[in-house]
Enzyme design. Structure first.
Site, mmCIF file in Angstrom:
data_model
loop_
_atom_site.group_PDB
_atom_site.id
_atom_site.type_symbol
_atom_site.label_atom_id
_atom_site.label_comp_id
_atom_site.label_asym_id
_atom_site.label_seq_id
_atom_site.Cartn_x
_atom_site.Cartn_y
_atom_site.Cartn_z
ATOM 1 N N HIS A 1 19.611 99.226 -13.372
ATOM 2 C CA HIS A 1 20.823 100.026 -13.224
ATOM 3 C C HIS A 1 21.718 99.930 -14.461
ATOM 4 C CE1 HIS A 1 20.029 99.553 -8.651
ATOM 5 N NE2 HIS A 1 19.425 100.610 -9.127
ATOM 6 N N PHE B 1 13.028 109.186 -7.292
ATOM 7 C CA PHE B 1 12.696 108.207 -6.243
ATOM 8 C C PHE B 1 14.009 107.486 -5.916
ATOM 9 C CE2 PHE B 1 8.929 108.971 -8.744
ATOM 10 C CZ PHE B 1 7.886 109.007 -7.836
ATOM 11 N N SER C 1 20.564 103.505 -7.680
ATOM 12 C CA SER C 1 20.549 104.438 -8.807
ATOM 13 C C SER C 1 21.336 105.720 -8.511
ATOM 14 C CB SER C 1 19.106 104.783 -9.183
ATOM 15 O OG SER C 1 18.374 105.216 -8.066
ATOM 16 N N ASP D 1 14.116 111.715 -1.937
ATOM 17 C CA ASP D 1 13.316 110.651 -1.321
ATOM 18 C C ASP D 1 12.593 111.240 -0.114
ATOM 19 O OD1 ASP D 1 13.467 107.323 -1.731
ATOM 20 O OD2 ASP D 1 12.495 108.060 0.085
ATOM 21 N N ASP E 1 8.747 115.483 -1.975
ATOM 22 C CA ASP E 1 7.893 114.661 -2.815
ATOM 23 C C ASP E 1 8.376 114.703 -4.264
ATOM 24 O OD1 ASP E 1 5.378 113.209 -3.395
ATOM 25 O OD2 ASP E 1 4.932 115.041 -4.489
ATOM 26 N N ALA E 2 8.503 113.535 -4.856
ATOM 27 C CA ALA E 2 9.023 113.446 -6.227
ATOM 28 C C ALA E 2 8.133 114.194 -7.215
ATOM 29 C CB ALA E 2 9.120 111.982 -6.633
ATOM 30 N N ASP F 1 11.441 105.941 -10.549
ATOM 31 C CA ASP F 1 11.507 104.567 -10.068
ATOM 32 C C ASP F 1 10.676 104.431 -8.796
ATOM 33 O OD1 ASP F 1 12.300 101.966 -9.558
ATOM 34 O OD2 ASP F 1 14.274 102.534 -8.788
HETATM 35 C C1 LIG Z 1 11.975 101.520 -5.774
HETATM 36 S S1 LIG Z 1 12.625 102.577 -4.560
HETATM 37 C C2 LIG Z 1 13.911 103.400 -5.416
HETATM 38 C C3 LIG Z 1 15.136 102.582 -5.717
HETATM 39 C C4 LIG Z 1 16.268 103.390 -6.285
HETATM 40 N N1 LIG Z 1 15.836 104.205 -7.387
HETATM 41 C C5 LIG Z 1 17.387 102.494 -6.781
HETATM 42 O O1 LIG Z 1 17.372 102.066 -7.926
HETATM 43 O O2 LIG Z 1 18.328 102.264 -6.015
HETATM 44 C C6 LIG Z 1 11.409 103.825 -4.438
HETATM 45 C C7 LIG Z 1 11.704 104.939 -3.420
HETATM 46 O O3 LIG Z 1 10.782 105.995 -3.640
HETATM 47 C C8 LIG Z 1 10.464 106.599 -2.384
HETATM 48 N N2 LIG Z 1 9.191 107.297 -2.572
HETATM 49 C C9 LIG Z 1 7.951 106.776 -2.686
HETATM 50 N N3 LIG Z 1 7.053 107.752 -2.928
HETATM 51 C C10 LIG Z 1 7.745 108.910 -2.985
HETATM 52 C C11 LIG Z 1 7.397 110.268 -3.259
HETATM 53 N N4 LIG Z 1 6.140 110.613 -3.516
HETATM 54 N N5 LIG Z 1 8.360 111.187 -3.280
HETATM 55 C C12 LIG Z 1 9.658 110.858 -3.022
HETATM 56 N N6 LIG Z 1 10.056 109.590 -2.765
HETATM 57 C C13 LIG Z 1 9.114 108.627 -2.756
HETATM 58 C C14 LIG Z 1 10.428 105.446 -1.414
HETATM 59 O O4 LIG Z 1 10.708 105.922 -0.096
HETATM 60 C C15 LIG Z 1 11.543 104.526 -1.960
HETATM 61 O O5 LIG Z 1 12.745 104.750 -1.273
#
Ligand SMILES: C[S@@+](CC[C@H](N)C(=O)[O-])C[C@H]1O[C@@H](n2cnc3c(N)ncnc32)[C@H](O)[C@@H]1O
Length: 281
Positions: free
Chosen positions: A19, A42, A102, A120, A145-146, A166
């Protein structure tokens, strides 16, 4: 898939680095008045409750924000001070239990003419986003989906963009999937700033990400890394890093100061830092 919940890990040593450096990159892009598009691909839930059962299970925050918080009133680099201020603004009791992720950071930094999209796919995480933030014309919350979002949203109409990647790296091939997504996105939006977070785990799979990006032909990839060595023996993840494609020139001095400060204070000088070009210009 999608069993990962970031609350278990929120505020740990990797989140701290992530961060603070992300804030430095965004700040470095603000040297121009031109509008900016930011994608938190993400996002997770945006704000984490460190008093929750999930966060208290392993108390990972003790390795990160918990260790640094007592130093919040000491002199620190600009990026660190910005992060302390953000946490303080969300915690009227002087603590840090309402911990900004984030999306909270990017939302706070957004200027009135910038745009932010946070995405997400996890239903619970997405509900958390919706509870914490009010979407509007300039700030969208996307339950999608990301990888699809990268395809759909890039290049942005602003022609200036920060893309934060992320993922949870729940599946082994996610390192290569991320590399591929960046290469595809870079083909369509070569001037974008891509910030890719990675963990340092015993299997060392982050090297797959490095190798694929090195082979891709993309230039200007900065590596910012902190390996906490054996500072936190109970954690599998000894450290973390970020690859920054097209790092803003203005951010590089701030990144160096933040990295050195975080390393010194989190690891009592035992940390191993990397700040170098994975691929130079
Ligand atoms: C490491 S965490 C993110 C932390 C956040 N960026 C932070 O710094 O506060 C990863 C997130 O990605 C989401 N995720 C995983 N695969 C995904 C996808 N294909 N598309 C969207 N979100 C996804 C998960 O649900 C999770 O909440």
């Amino acid at each position: 898939m999608l069993s990962y919940q970031h609350t278990y890990h929120a505020g740990n040593h990797a989140d701290v680095l992530k961060h603070i450096i992300l804030g430095d990159v965004v700040s470095g892009m603000f040297n121009k008045e031109a509008p900016l598009f930011m994608l938190d691909a993400f996002a997770s839930r945006g704000i984490y409750n460190l008093n929750s059962d999930e966060a208290l299970k392993n108390r990972e925050f003790d390795t990160g924000v918990g260790k640094l918080w007592p130093r919040r009133n000491q002199k620190s680099p600009e990026g660190v001070a910005r992060w302390f201020k953000l946490i303080a603004s969300g915690n009227q009791d002087g603590g840090f239990s309402r911990f900004p992720g984030s999306t909270a950071l990017l939302h706070e930094m957004c200027r009135e003419f910038d745009r932010l999209s946070a995405c997400d796919l996890h239903p619970q995480e997405f509900d958390g986003l919706r509870r914490s933030f009010q979407a509007n014309r300039r700030f969208s919350l996307l339950k999608r989906d990301a990888f699809e979002a990268l395809k759909a949203l890039l290049p942005p109409k602003e022609k200036r963009g920060l893309i934060f990647l992320d993922p949870s790296y729940e599946v082994k091939d996610e390192y290569r999937q991320i590399a591929k997504a960046v290469v595809d996105a870079h083909r369509r939006f070569a001037t974008g700033v891509y910030v890719i977070w990675y963990p340092i785990l015993p299997a060392g799979r982050h090297h797959e990400l490095f190798n694929d990006l090195k082979r891709s032909g993309i230039r200007k990839i900065l590596r910012v890394e902190l390996d906490c060595a054996d500072t936190f023996p109970d954690m599998q993840m000894s450290g973390s890093g970020m690859l920054i494609v097209n790092p803003p020139w203005h951010a590089q001095h701030a990144i160096k100061n933040s990295l050195n400060w975080v390393s010194e204070k989190l690891t009592d000088g035992n940390g191993l830092t990397q700040l170098n070009w994975l691929v130079p210009e």
